[in-house]
Design an enzyme around this catalytic site. Structure first.
Site, PDB file in Angstrom:
ATOM      1  N   GLY A 140      91.747  73.545 -69.796  1.00  0.00           N
ATOM      2  CA  GLY A 140      91.899  73.461 -68.351  1.00  0.00           C
ATOM      3  C   GLY A 140      90.553  73.405 -67.653  1.00  0.00           C
ATOM      4  O   GLY A 140      90.391  73.923 -66.545  1.00  0.00           O
TER       5      GLY A 140
ATOM      6  N   GLY B 155      89.973  72.183 -63.791  1.00  0.00           N
ATOM      7  CA  GLY B 155      90.383  72.963 -62.632  1.00  0.00           C
ATOM      8  C   GLY B 155      89.234  73.784 -62.073  1.00  0.00           C
ATOM      9  O   GLY B 155      88.159  73.887 -62.672  1.00  0.00           O
TER      10      GLY B 155
ATOM     11  N   HIS C  15      97.167  84.223 -51.681  1.00  0.00           N
ATOM     12  CA  HIS C  15      96.446  83.267 -52.509  1.00  0.00           C
ATOM     13  C   HIS C  15      96.424  81.892 -51.850  1.00  0.00           C
ATOM     14  O   HIS C  15      97.169  81.625 -50.906  1.00  0.00           O
ATOM     15  CB  HIS C  15      97.085  83.159 -53.892  1.00  0.00           C
TER      16      HIS C  15
ATOM     17  N   LYS D  94      98.538  77.684 -55.730  1.00  0.00           N
ATOM     18  CA  LYS D  94      98.999  78.597 -56.780  1.00  0.00           C
ATOM     19  C   LYS D  94     100.485  78.370 -57.033  1.00  0.00           C
ATOM     20  O   LYS D  94     101.282  78.316 -56.098  1.00  0.00           O
ATOM     21  CB  LYS D  94      98.738  80.050 -56.379  1.00  0.00           C
TER      22      LYS D  94
END
Length: 255
Positions: free
Chosen positions: A9, A12, A145, A149
């Site tokens: 990942g 990201g 958040h 998310k």
């Protein structure tokens, strides 16, 4: 000797922060990165893999995972199967999955870490909340958040609630005859505690734990304004899991 690290990942925001942290630490060596959507075969002279199956047999010590809840369990199990100690910041694991991975890590004689939050301040918040819950059973959690998310409530909120439930008198928070005029208005119910999730652009990761008692209140809050706040914990996790022989859930177990 440097610890050889794979980052899954890596494209990201958390993955990029982790890559920069590893690249600037002389004790760590970034040997491979993984992302199924990356078109290039190399990134900063580091080999890029699109399929984790191609990493079977690769020589590395630690697998850092900042992917998605949909693949995190499979990735963690793959890491253990191939001798990589996992350091996982992806949330969304069930308690059954965590228990299974712990057992499998023992069988593989590998350390590992699944952490709902790598910020040291967030870990301290959870510890402080656990202490307060012994004396303030009336409590609610608000977690906030960024709007990208994918899971709610956050892993940090769930972990906080789990820790408080171990020491808190089990009561239902709120009026016994309360009525939600809009479904979900009171938030998620965890052992009588309410958890509320906020998702907005501009936020990173924030949590409040609000306690109430007759004539007084106590509020604990932690804010991560930048993803760099998580990198101290990720760095610690990488360096500690190679010394361990079992996967743990929560950074507090390595402090």
């Amino acid at each position: 000797m440097s610890i050889r690290v794979i980052i899954a990942g890596f494209k990201g925001k958390m993955g990029q922060a982790a890559c920069q942290m590893v690249l600037t630490d002389p004790d760590l060596d970034l040997v491979a990165v993984l992302d199924p959507f990356e078109s290039e075969s190399e990134w900063q002279d580091i080999p890029v893999f699109k399929d984790k199956a191609d990493l079977a047999g690769f020589e590395a010590d630690v697998w850092v995972d900042f992917t998605t809840p949909a693949v995190a369990y499979e990735n963690t199990r793959f890491a253990l199967e191939n001798g990589f100690a996992p350091v996982v910041g992806t949330t969304g694991f069930t308690s059954e999955e965590i228990a299974e991975l712990k057992e499998f890590s023992r069988a593989q004689d590998l350390g590992g870490l699944i952490a709902p939050n790598f910020a040291l301040g967030a870990v301290l918040l959870m510890q402080f909340a656990t202490q307060a819950a012994k004396y303030f059973p009336n409590v609610e959690i608000i977690e906030l958040h960024h709007d990208k998310k994918k899971d709610a409530p956050s892993g940090t909120a769930i972990k906080t609630a789990e820790l408080m439930a171990e020491v808190r008198e089990s009561i239902q928070q709120g009026a016994a005859d309360e009525e939600e005029l809009i479904a979900g208005a009171r938030g998620a119910d965890f052992d009588g505690m309410r958890i509320h999730s906020v998702r907005l652009p501009g936020l990173v990761a924030h949590q409040e734990v609000i306690f109430g008692n007759q004539g007084e209140g106590l509020t604990l809050r932690h804010d991560s304004y930048d993803r760099i706040s998580f990198m101290t914990g990720v760095n610690l996790g990488i360096k500690e899991v190679v010394k361990r022989h079992e996967l743990v859930y929560g950074l507090e177990h390595l402090l």
